[in-house]
Write an enzyme that holds these catalytic residues in place. Structure first.
Site, PDB file in Angstrom:
ATOM      1  N   LYS A  22       0.546  -1.786  -0.014  1.00 47.19           N
ATOM      2  CA  LYS A  22       0.008   0.173  -0.082  1.00 47.19           C
ATOM      3  C   LYS A  22       0.810   1.878   0.249  1.00 47.19           C
ATOM      4  CE  LYS A  22      -1.975   1.793   4.067  1.00 47.19           C
ATOM      5  NZ  LYS A  22      -1.207   2.779   4.438  1.00 47.19           N
ATOM      6  N   ASN A  23       2.392   1.291   0.943  1.00 48.66           N
ATOM      7  CA  ASN A  23       3.204   2.093   0.978  1.00 48.66           C
ATOM      8  C   ASN A  23       3.948   2.552  -0.070  1.00 48.66           C
ATOM      9  OD1 ASN A  23       1.311   2.978   3.077  1.00 48.66           O
ATOM     10  ND2 ASN A  23       2.705   2.149   4.640  1.00 48.66           N
ATOM     11  N   ARG A  92      -5.722  10.080   4.276  1.00 45.05           N
ATOM     12  CA  ARG A  92      -4.973  11.090   4.937  1.00 45.05           C
ATOM     13  C   ARG A  92      -3.877  11.729   3.524  1.00 45.05           C
ATOM     14  NH1 ARG A  92      -0.326  12.692   6.487  1.00 45.05           N
ATOM     15  NH2 ARG A  92      -1.019  14.622   8.767  1.00 45.05           N
ATOM     16  N   CYS A 116      -6.336  12.061  13.252  1.00 43.40           N
ATOM     17  CA  CYS A 116      -6.937  10.858  12.589  1.00 43.40           C
ATOM     18  C   CYS A 116      -6.802  10.175  13.914  1.00 43.40           C
ATOM     19  CB  CYS A 116      -5.975  10.921  11.937  1.00 43.40           C
ATOM     20  SG  CYS A 116      -4.445  10.340  12.634  1.00 43.40           S
ATOM     21  N   ARG A 121      -1.929  14.745  13.205  1.00 46.28           N
ATOM     22  CA  ARG A 121      -0.761  15.118  11.998  1.00 46.28           C
ATOM     23  C   ARG A 121      -1.026  15.992  11.425  1.00 46.28           C
ATOM     24  NH1 ARG A 121      -2.036   8.666  10.087  1.00 46.28           N
ATOM     25  NH2 ARG A 121      -0.056   8.747   8.615  1.00 46.28           N
ATOM     26  N   PRO A 122       0.390  16.704  12.170  1.00 43.14           N
ATOM     27  CA  PRO A 122       0.452  17.850  11.388  1.00 43.14           C
ATOM     28  C   PRO A 122       0.688  17.584   9.462  1.00 43.14           C
ATOM     29  CG  PRO A 122       1.794  17.442  12.087  1.00 43.14           C
ATOM     30  CD  PRO A 122       0.943  17.152  12.999  1.00 43.14           C
ATOM     31  N   ILE A 123       0.635  18.626   8.699  1.00 46.49           N
ATOM     32  CA  ILE A 123       1.371  18.787   6.663  1.00 46.49           C
ATOM     33  C   ILE A 123       2.231  20.014   7.130  1.00 46.49           C
ATOM     34  CG2 ILE A 123      -0.283  17.596   5.952  1.00 46.49           C
ATOM     35  CD1 ILE A 123      -0.983  19.856   5.530  1.00 46.49           C
ATOM     36  N   ASP A 305       4.022   1.146  12.253  1.00 45.89           N
ATOM     37  CA  ASP A 305       2.929   0.003  11.433  1.00 45.89           C
ATOM     38  C   ASP A 305       2.477  -1.102  11.656  1.00 45.89           C
ATOM     39  OD1 ASP A 305       1.991   2.248  10.529  1.00 45.89           O
ATOM     40  OD2 ASP A 305       2.259   1.834   8.269  1.00 45.89           O
ATOM     41  N   ARG A 398      -8.704  -0.658   3.660  1.00 43.46           N
ATOM     42  CA  ARG A 398      -7.702  -0.316   3.371  1.00 43.46           C
ATOM     43  C   ARG A 398      -6.886  -0.184   3.088  1.00 43.46           C
ATOM     44  NH1 ARG A 398      -6.380   4.434   7.286  1.00 43.46           N
ATOM     45  NH2 ARG A 398      -4.853   5.206   5.416  1.00 43.46           N
TER      46      ARG A 398
HETATM   47  C1  UD1 Z   1       3.745   7.236   5.895  1.00 46.29           C
HETATM   48  C2  UD1 Z   1       3.203   5.736   5.661  1.00 46.29           C
HETATM   49  C3  UD1 Z   1       2.381   5.471   7.367  1.00 46.29           C
HETATM   50  C4  UD1 Z   1       3.648   5.010   8.204  1.00 46.29           C
HETATM   51  C5  UD1 Z   1       3.917   6.724   8.329  1.00 46.29           C
HETATM   52  C6  UD1 Z   1       5.228   6.243   9.290  1.00 46.29           C
HETATM   53  C7  UD1 Z   1       2.097   5.946   4.082  1.00 46.29           C
HETATM   54  C8  UD1 Z   1       1.259   5.696   3.134  1.00 46.29           C
HETATM   55  N1  UD1 Z   1       1.913   6.238   5.267  1.00 46.29           N
HETATM   56  O1  UD1 Z   1       2.303   8.146   6.381  1.00 46.29           O
HETATM   57  O2  UD1 Z   1       1.875   4.148   7.017  1.00 46.29           O
HETATM   58  O3  UD1 Z   1       2.278   4.651   9.452  1.00 46.29           O
HETATM   59  O4  UD1 Z   1       4.295   6.690   6.913  1.00 46.29           O
HETATM   60  O5  UD1 Z   1       6.050   4.976   9.157  1.00 46.29           O
HETATM   61  O6  UD1 Z   1       3.249   5.861   3.500  1.00 46.29           O
HETATM   62  N2  UD1 Z   1       4.711  14.329  10.633  1.00 46.29           N
HETATM   63  C9  UD1 Z   1       4.414  15.391  11.258  1.00 46.29           C
HETATM   64  N3  UD1 Z   1       4.168  17.145  10.329  1.00 46.29           N
HETATM   65  C10 UD1 Z   1       4.643  16.857   8.909  1.00 46.29           C
HETATM   66  C11 UD1 Z   1       4.324  15.273   8.537  1.00 46.29           C
HETATM   67  C12 UD1 Z   1       4.694  14.298   9.815  1.00 46.29           C
HETATM   68  O7  UD1 Z   1       5.073  16.660  12.409  1.00 46.29           O
HETATM   69  O8  UD1 Z   1       4.497  17.379   7.962  1.00 46.29           O
HETATM   70  C13 UD1 Z   1       4.853  14.112  11.921  1.00 46.29           C
HETATM   71  C14 UD1 Z   1       3.857  12.600  12.494  1.00 46.29           C
HETATM   72  O9  UD1 Z   1       2.705  13.184  12.471  1.00 46.29           O
HETATM   73  C15 UD1 Z   1       3.724  11.653  12.614  1.00 46.29           C
HETATM   74  C16 UD1 Z   1       5.063  11.519  12.060  1.00 46.29           C
HETATM   75  O10 UD1 Z   1       5.544  12.845  11.614  1.00 46.29           O
HETATM   76  O11 UD1 Z   1       4.085  11.562  13.982  1.00 46.29           O
HETATM   77  C17 UD1 Z   1       5.573  10.466  10.800  1.00 46.29           C
HETATM   78  O12 UD1 Z   1       4.968  10.649  10.023  1.00 46.29           O
HETATM   79  P1  UD1 Z   1       4.829  10.712   8.605  1.00 46.29           P
HETATM   80  O13 UD1 Z   1       6.936   9.866   8.141  1.00 46.29           O
HETATM   81  O14 UD1 Z   1       5.414  11.401   7.599  1.00 46.29           O
HETATM   82  O15 UD1 Z   1       3.820   9.619   8.112  1.00 46.29           O
HETATM   83  P2  UD1 Z   1       2.633   9.478   6.911  1.00 46.29           P
HETATM   84  O16 UD1 Z   1       4.052   9.846   5.555  1.00 46.29           O
HETATM   85  O17 UD1 Z   1       1.867  10.567   6.852  1.00 46.29           O
END
Ligand code: UD1
Length: 419
Positions: A22-23, A92, A116, A121-123, A305, A398
């Site tokens: 998936k990822n 997301r 979530c 989960r900020p961006i 995960d 999912r």
């Molecule tokens: C991806 C995976 C998800 C996995 C996660 C961590 C996909 C589609 N999903 O999610 O299955 O659980 O990696 O291995 O590949 N963060 C911030 N700001 C940001 C982005 C992230 O603070 O702009 C924080 C998140 O809240 C979280 C941490 O960083 O606590 C890790 O997030 P991230 O590595 O970005 O995970 P995803 O890409 O969302």
């Protein structure tokens, strides 16, 4: 709302072939928007997240044909720049389309995905990286408009190796002027798969799998055919299910190095593992041992995960295990459900749990609030005495292709019910 009904106490044993990851599929589907040509994706998992990703591509004007797990994407007609809010809310990871949109069209519109079940989960890391590449960002309530007519390569050092932000920067900088260097990049194997696909399509990118990734801007991408790598989280889930029920499992198609953080912990818990380059055999010992302390971490650490599934397994291990969730701030929704089934778990804070085992679990009705929590509860149902009903199948679908069919093949008594 669908549910799984499990009559526990059966051993999970047999041979499996994994689905596509998936990822890996999600960022590669987004990347297919970068070419005006055709992309053929083999071994694409049939799960609801990829379905949502295809709906987004279609909304953007792309043509998609499917033949089983082979998907043919023609992005030449793509002409829209907005990702609909209902699809962002549904998944997301829709944020990953943003890098592709600004690369292809110099602009993009999406909506805040919101909180979530895993916590806040900020961006911010994504948006700050786009700004460094020259983007102007206009936030209007929940709506985010990004405009970046000229993307200029630069050095971006991430404050945390975010998987999604690393992928988004890669997608955003494929056509940048000059060189983009990502420092403290995420090293997850799925990023290597994204690099592999993009290189086949003509991108100039190196370093995936290390903490420094370099992208040299190129003019255009072309046709590419790619086979999505096997899903290491699916592998880990079935290994845990087999270990928790005293079974034997052979996985025929997995590179051992990508699942090593999980197999190392299973060995530590007392499972016997035979690991070859492209296959894994697991045989459970009579008594599982506790893991004194295990922390989740970005790759090559123990994956977040797999934390919920490991929590279920450790309810069956002799002694006390301490689990520290270091990636997400609130990945705990499986724990009250496991406690309902009889597990002895103490939540110290939102990131630390103490599991005492072995404890007999008794089947009851539980709720899955997110994908991996759902997998953990299915494993709990498999090992529990009596009948377990796992509600919230929508989350499990999912990320797992036909989990009930796969588990039935492996000896489980599990049925899916629509209502
Ligand atoms: C991806 C995976 C998800 C996995 C996660 C961590 C996909 C589609 N999903 O999610 O299955 O659980 O990696 O291995 O590949 N963060 C911030 N700001 C940001 C982005 C992230 O603070 O702009 C924080 C998140 O809240 C979280 C941490 O960083 O606590 C890790 O997030 P991230 O590595 O970005 O995970 P995803 O890409 O969302």
């Amino acid at each position: 709302m669908g549910k799984y009904i499990i009559n526990g106490g059966k051993t999970i044993s047999g041979k499996i072939l994994l689905s596509g990851a998936k990822n890996s599929a999600l960022p590669i589907i987004a990347a297919s928007l970068l070419t005006n040509d055709v992309t053929v994706l083999n071994n694409c998992p049939k799960i609801s997240d990829t379905d949502t990703a295809f709906k987004i591509l279609k909304q953007l004007g792309t043509d998609i044909d499917a033949d089983g797990n082979t998907i043919i994407i023609n992005s030449s007609s793509a002409d829209k720049v907005q990702i609909p809010e209902n699809l962002v809310k549904k998944m997301r990871s829709s944020i990953i389309f943003m890098g592709a949109l600004i690369s292809r069209f110099g602009e993009g519109v999406l909506f805040y995905p919101g909180g979530c079940e895993l916590g806040n989960r900020p961006i911010d890391i994504h948006l700050n990286a786009f700004k460094k590449l020259g983007a102007k960002i206009n936030e209007n309530g929940n709506k985010i408009e990004i405009s970046c007519p000229k993307i200029i390569g630069t050095v971006i050092e991430l404050p945390f190796p975010s998987v999604g932000a690393t992928e988004n920067i890669i997608l955003a900088s494929v056509f940048a002027k000059g060189k983009t260097i990502i420092k403290n990049a995420a090293k997850e194997p799925e990023i290597c798969d994204l690099q592999l696909y993009l290189k086949k399509a003509g991108a100039k990118i190196t370093g995936a799998g290390t903490d420094t990734i370099t992208i040299e801007g190129t003019d255009k991408l072309g046709f590419a055919e790619h086979t999505i790598m096997p899903d290491r989280m699916e592998a880990g889930t079935y290994l845990m299910a087999s270990a928790a029920t005293g079974g034997e499992l052979y996985i025929e198609n997995i590179s051992s190095y990508i699942i090593k953080p999980v197999t190392d912990i299973l060995s530590q818990a007392g499972c016997n593992l035979k690991i070859n380059n492209n296959s894994i055999y697991l045989k459970t010992t009579k008594h599982l041992s506790s893991i004194p302390v295990i922390s989740t971490a970005p790759h090559p650490g123990f994956p977040t995960d797999m934390q919920p599934q490991l929590t279920t397994l450790l309810t069956q291990a002799q002694g006390t295990s301490i689990i520290k969730e270091e990636v997400f701030d609130k990945r705990i929704k499986h724990i009250p459900e496991l406690i309902k089934m009889g597990a002895d778990i103490d939540i110290k804070d939102n990131r630390t749990f103490i599991v005492k085992g072995p404890k007999k679990l008794i089947g009851t009705e539980v709720y899955s609030h997110d994908l991996r929590a759902g997998a953990a509860l299915i494993i709990a149902g498999l090992l529990a005495e009596g009948r377990t009903i796992v509600n919230g199948s929508i989350h499990i679908q999912r990320g797992y292709e036909n989990i009930e069919t796969m588990l039935t093949k492996l000896g489980a008594d599990i049925k899916f019910s629509e209502n």
